[in-house]
Design an enzyme around this catalytic site. Structure first.
Site, PDB file in Angstrom:
ATOM      1  N   SER A  16      13.720   0.135 -40.332  1.00 23.99           N
ATOM      2  CA  SER A  16      12.792  -0.407 -41.329  1.00 23.99           C
ATOM      3  C   SER A  16      12.688   0.516 -42.534  1.00 23.99           C
ATOM      4  O   SER A  16      12.709   0.061 -43.687  1.00 23.99           O
ATOM      5  CB  SER A  16      11.400  -0.598 -40.712  1.00 23.99           C
ATOM      6  OG  SER A  16      11.426  -1.550 -39.682  1.00 23.99           O
ATOM      7  N   HIS A  44       5.870   0.091 -45.246  1.00 22.72           N
ATOM      8  CA  HIS A  44       6.240  -0.318 -43.896  1.00 22.72           C
ATOM      9  C   HIS A  44       5.072  -1.019 -43.195  1.00 22.72           C
ATOM     10  O   HIS A  44       5.250  -2.001 -42.475  1.00 22.72           O
ATOM     11  CB  HIS A  44       6.668   0.915 -43.096  1.00 22.72           C
ATOM     12  CG  HIS A  44       6.980   0.647 -41.665  1.00 22.72           C
ATOM     13  ND1 HIS A  44       6.149   1.038 -40.635  1.00 22.72           N
ATOM     14  CD2 HIS A  44       8.028   0.034 -41.073  1.00 22.72           C
ATOM     15  CE1 HIS A  44       6.673   0.675 -39.480  1.00 22.72           C
ATOM     16  NE2 HIS A  44       7.815   0.064 -39.713  1.00 22.72           N
TER      17      HIS A  44
END
Length: 209
Positions: A16, A44
Site C-alpha cells: 500500500s 494510507h
C-alpha cells in the site's frame, strides 16, 4: 474479470505504501523525506491524497516529537477511538501512556455544570498531568480552543499538538488558533481529519523513532 493480487498479509501495508508513493510521484508531488512517513500513513488511513497538500508541520516538529517521546511523553486524545488506535506498547517502551478523559464521570459532571463541552474540561484535566504532553485531537475543536486558552493564560506549553478534528462548526477556526501559536504542531487545514488520522500521525512518529 478484475485481476486480484495475491499478497501475503504481512506485505499488504508495504505494498500500500509503495502504491501511495508511486501515485504521489505521478501527481508530481514532492514531500520532505522527514515528513513523508507521516503524510503517507495518513493517506494510507484515509485513501485521500488531498492530505499531501493540506497537512501543515511546524519547523522541526517530527524530531521534537520523537525527543518528547524518548523523554516519556504522555499522549492525550479527545476520543477513545484515537486512544485505541495508538500503539501503546511502543509508547510504553519510553515510559509514556495514552489518556482519554472524555468518558470520566468528573469530566461529564463538570462540563454539565459549566455548560461547556467534555473536550473543554478534558483538556483542563490533562494539563495537570506531570509529564511532557502530546495532544492528539481528531474530533473536538473545543479541545483545541481550550488548549490555546491554556497556552495564552497560563504559560502552558505542550510538546506537540496534533490538530486534526473533522467537522463543520469551529473546526477550521480552531485549527488556525493552533497554527498561530508557538507550540510545535501538526495540523490538517480545512474540515478533514478524524480520530483515525490523529492516531495515524502518532503511530507514524512512534514507528520511526
Amino acid at each position: 474479470m478484475t485481476e486480484i493480487k495475491h499478497i501475503k498479509p504481512s506485505d499488504i501495508e508495504k505494498e500500500s505504501f509503495n502504491i501511495i508513493r508511486n501515485e504521489l510521484e505521478e501527481m508530481g508531488k514532492e514531500i520532505d523525506k522527514v515528513l513523508e512517513p507521516t503524510v503517507i500513513r495518513v493517506i494510507h488511513t484515509t485513501a485521500d491524497f488531498e492530505y499531501a497538500d493540506t497537512m501543515e508541520f511546524s519547523e522541526g516538529v517530527i524530531e521534537k516529537a520523537k525527543d518528547a517521546i524518548k523523554r516519556g511523553a504522555h499522549i492525550v486524545t479527545d476520543t477513545n477511538m484515537a486512544l485505541s488506535g495508538i500503539n501503546k506498547k511502543t509508547l510504553e517502551k519510553y515510559g509514556g501512556m495514552v489518556h482519554c478523559f472524555m468518558a470520566d464521570e468528573d469530566v461529564a459532571d463538570e462540563a454539565k455544570s459549566r455548560n461547556v463541552t467534555r473536550a473543554y474540561v478534558s483538556m483542563e484535566k490533562a494539563a495537570k498531568i506531570d509529564a511532557p504532553l502530546i495532544f492528539a485531537i481528531g474530533n473536538a475543536p473545543t479541545a483545541l480552543i481550550k488548549l490555546r486558552e491554556l497556552m495564552d493564560e497560563e504559560e502552558f506549553k505542550p510538546e506537540l499538538i496534533i490538530g486534526v478534528p473533522v467537522g463543520f462548526v469551529n473546526v477550521v477556526e480552531a485549527k488556525e488558533l493552533i497554527l498561530g501559536s508557538d507550540v510545535p504542531y501538526i495540523v490538517n487545514r480545512g474540515r478533514k481529519g478524524g480520530s483515525g488520522v490523529a492516531a495515524a500521525i502518532c503511530n507514524s512518529i512512534l514507528y520511526n523513532i
